[in-house]
Design a protein around this motif. Structure first.
Motif, short mmCIF file in Angstrom:
data_model
loop_
_atom_site.label_atom_id
_atom_site.label_comp_id
_atom_site.label_asym_id
_atom_site.label_seq_id
_atom_site.Cartn_x
_atom_site.Cartn_y
_atom_site.Cartn_z
N ARG A 137 5.88 -7.90 -0.67
CA ARG A 137 5.21 -9.09 -1.21
C ARG A 137 4.68 -10.02 -0.12
N TYR A 138 4.79 -9.59 1.13
CA TYR A 138 4.33 -10.41 2.25
C TYR A 138 2.87 -10.87 2.06
N GLY A 139 2.02 -9.96 1.63
CA GLY A 139 0.61 -10.29 1.47
C GLY A 139 0.36 -11.42 0.49
N ALA A 260 -8.53 -10.08 -0.36
CA ALA A 260 -8.33 -9.13 -1.45
C ALA A 260 -7.19 -8.16 -1.13
N VAL A 261 -7.12 -7.69 0.11
CA VAL A 261 -6.07 -6.75 0.48
C VAL A 261 -4.71 -7.42 0.46
N PHE A 262 -4.62 -8.66 0.92
CA PHE A 262 -3.34 -9.35 0.89
C PHE A 262 -2.82 -9.49 -0.54
N PHE A 263 -3.72 -9.75 -1.50
CA PHE A 263 -3.30 -9.85 -2.89
C PHE A 263 -2.78 -8.51 -3.42
N LEU A 264 -3.34 -7.41 -2.91
CA LEU A 264 -2.98 -6.09 -3.40
C LEU A 264 -1.86 -5.43 -2.59
N SER A 265 -1.37 -6.13 -1.57
CA SER A 265 -0.46 -5.48 -0.62
C SER A 265 0.82 -4.97 -1.27
N ALA A 266 1.36 -5.69 -2.25
CA ALA A 266 2.60 -5.24 -2.89
C ALA A 266 2.41 -3.87 -3.53
N ARG A 267 1.30 -3.69 -4.21
CA ARG A 267 1.02 -2.38 -4.83
C ARG A 267 0.82 -1.31 -3.78
N ILE A 268 0.13 -1.67 -2.70
CA ILE A 268 -0.15 -0.71 -1.64
C ILE A 268 1.13 -0.15 -1.05
N PHE A 269 2.08 -1.04 -0.72
CA PHE A 269 3.29 -0.58 -0.04
C PHE A 269 4.33 0.00 -0.99
N ARG A 270 4.16 -0.19 -2.27
CA ARG A 270 5.01 0.53 -3.21
C ARG A 270 4.58 1.99 -3.31
N ARG A 271 3.34 2.26 -2.94
CA ARG A 271 2.80 3.62 -3.08
C ARG A 271 2.73 4.37 -1.76
N TRP A 272 2.42 3.65 -0.67
CA TRP A 272 2.23 4.30 0.62
C TRP A 272 3.14 3.69 1.68
N ALA A 319 0.84 -4.06 7.28
CA ALA A 319 1.65 -2.90 7.67
C ALA A 319 2.50 -3.21 8.89
N ALA A 320 1.94 -3.96 9.83
CA ALA A 320 2.70 -4.33 11.03
C ALA A 320 3.94 -5.14 10.67
N MET A 321 3.82 -6.05 9.71
CA MET A 321 4.98 -6.84 9.30
C MET A 321 6.06 -5.94 8.67
N GLN A 322 5.63 -4.94 7.90
CA GLN A 322 6.59 -4.00 7.31
C GLN A 322 7.34 -3.24 8.39
#
Length: 394
Positions: A137-139, A260-272, A319-322
């Motif tokens: 949820r960082y994004g 836009a990517v920051f808003f979608l980041s939670a979904r992104i990192f749940r999948r990849w 991704a770097a924060m993750q």
């Protein structure tokens, strides 16, 4: 090479307070980045003096983040270092209200840039301490920094046209004061004072791990690849006949895509996995700089290249924060943030700017072609050590 942070429920995360600090910090940066060189020019500085003064922004990033995060990590009450850094940022900035010559401006820039660059890595560690196992949820938090940045870029352009660029310090001062006030509303999440991962030996062991070394190498090369963009992109577009309004459009499109990517980041990192996202971000940067070098006269291609800022900056940063949470958990994350900022934005920023200046003698196309090579090399390093070597989520 990984450790799971303590779980924290969504309700326990102080999203508003964290987002407010990002908004204020990057809003001030939105006034500084595009307009500060114009302000220095209004103070009678020539091109050589302006280049020296502006280089201090990157130079202080080499030492400020690691110095501050190390001091905070060894403090019994580390949040005071955030408050102190923000307070000293405001105090040092007050010097710009005085009629200083070059020597005075140089000293003021050294102090202001040092303290301003010092606080964000520590705050990133504070944010990650609250997110815990919801680091995806960082994004959602960091996006407010991008919103603050773009809002001030647009608003202050109008204000400066009406009031004059000499008023810029007075316009920036309320933003920095808002950052200071916001800092007092933030705290770390609970972290054990005597945790083993806060010890210097534990940090040194982790930073020597091949995956951590590969991550920092990729981050350094990524920042070097941005050198021509941050230093000469507006000049490059001007050389190819783009108007001032189109220059603004290109810069705005990039930040909007990042949001836009920051808003979608939670979904992104749940999948990849973050390692794969980092590789994708670096490959997109290689393609972006290649397109910028080969087709600068094509408006559609240049707009598409700017849209990839969503990946090669927004997705890269998220991704770097993750990965920093994975490699440097708990209180050690502050150390990791300091190294990341100092090596990438600091050393990488200086190296990228200097290299861009040398390559520009052969033309902007050559500089951006070199950027593409650096980004591709970074992607290869990340793929080999962070994906193939078996990097996995903490």
């Amino acid at each position: 090479m990984h450790a799971s942070p303590a779980p924290r429920s969504a309700a326990a995360i102080p999203l508003a307070r964290l987002s407010g600090f990002y908004f204020a910090y990057y809003a001030a940066l939105g006034a500084f980045t595009p307009y500060w060189s114009l302000y220095l020019q209004s103070r009678g500085m020539d091109v050589a003096a302006i280049s020296v003064l502006m280089s201090l922004w990157y130079a202080t990033r080499i030492v400020a983040p690691s110095t501050w995060t190390t001091a905070a990590a060894h403090s019994r009450n580390p949040i005071r270092w955030l408050w102190l850094g923000c307070a000293l940022t405001v105090v040092s900035f007050l010097a710009f209200l005085l009629p200083l010559r070059f020597a005075g401006l140089f000293a003021a820039m050294c102090a202001f840039c040092f303290f301003y660059n010092a606080v964000m890595p520590q705050f990133e560690a504070i944010t990650m301490s609250h997110l815990g196992d919801r680091s995806d949820r960082y994004g959602h938090v960091r996006v407010w920094g991008s919103i603050g940045f773009i809002a001030v870029v647009a608003l202050y352009g109008v204000l400066i046209d009406r009031l004059g660029v000499a008023t810029l310090p007075w316009l920036m001062l309320p933003l920095l004061l808002a950052m200071l006030l916001s800092s007092f509303g933030n705290r770390y999440a609970h972290l054990p004072e005597a945790a083993a991962d806060a010890q210097p030996d534990a940090f040194r062991d982790r930073i020597r791990h091949p995956q951590a070394i590969a991550f920092f190498a990729a981050a350094f090369l990524a920042q070097v690849s941005f050198g021509p963009y941050y230093t000469f992109f507006s000049i490059y577009l001007d050389e190819h006949g783009y108007s001032a309004s189109r220059l603004g459009l290109f810069w705005t499109v990039g930040v909007l895509a990042e949001i836009a990517v920051f808003f979608l980041s939670a979904r992104i990192f749940r999948r990849w996995d973050a390692g794969r996202v980092l590789v994708l971000a670096l490959l997109s940067a290689a393609l972006r700089w290649l397109a910028t070098a080969l087709w600068p006269d094509s408006m559609p291609v240049m707009l598409l290249a700017q849209l990839t800022h969503a990946l090669n900056f927004g997705a890269f940063f998220a991704a770097a924060m993750q990965l920093l949470v994975r490699f440097f958990p708990g209180r050690m994350n502050g150390h990791g943030q300091g190294v990341f900022y100092g090596l990438s934005s600091g050393v990488g920023g200086v190296a990228g700017a200097l290299l861009a200046g040398q390559l520009w003698r052969f033309g902007g196309e050559a500089a951006f072609m070199a950027s593409s090579v650096f980004a591709l090399l970074a992607a290869a390093i990340a793929w080999h050590w962070l994906v193939r070597a078996g990097a996995h989520r903490g």
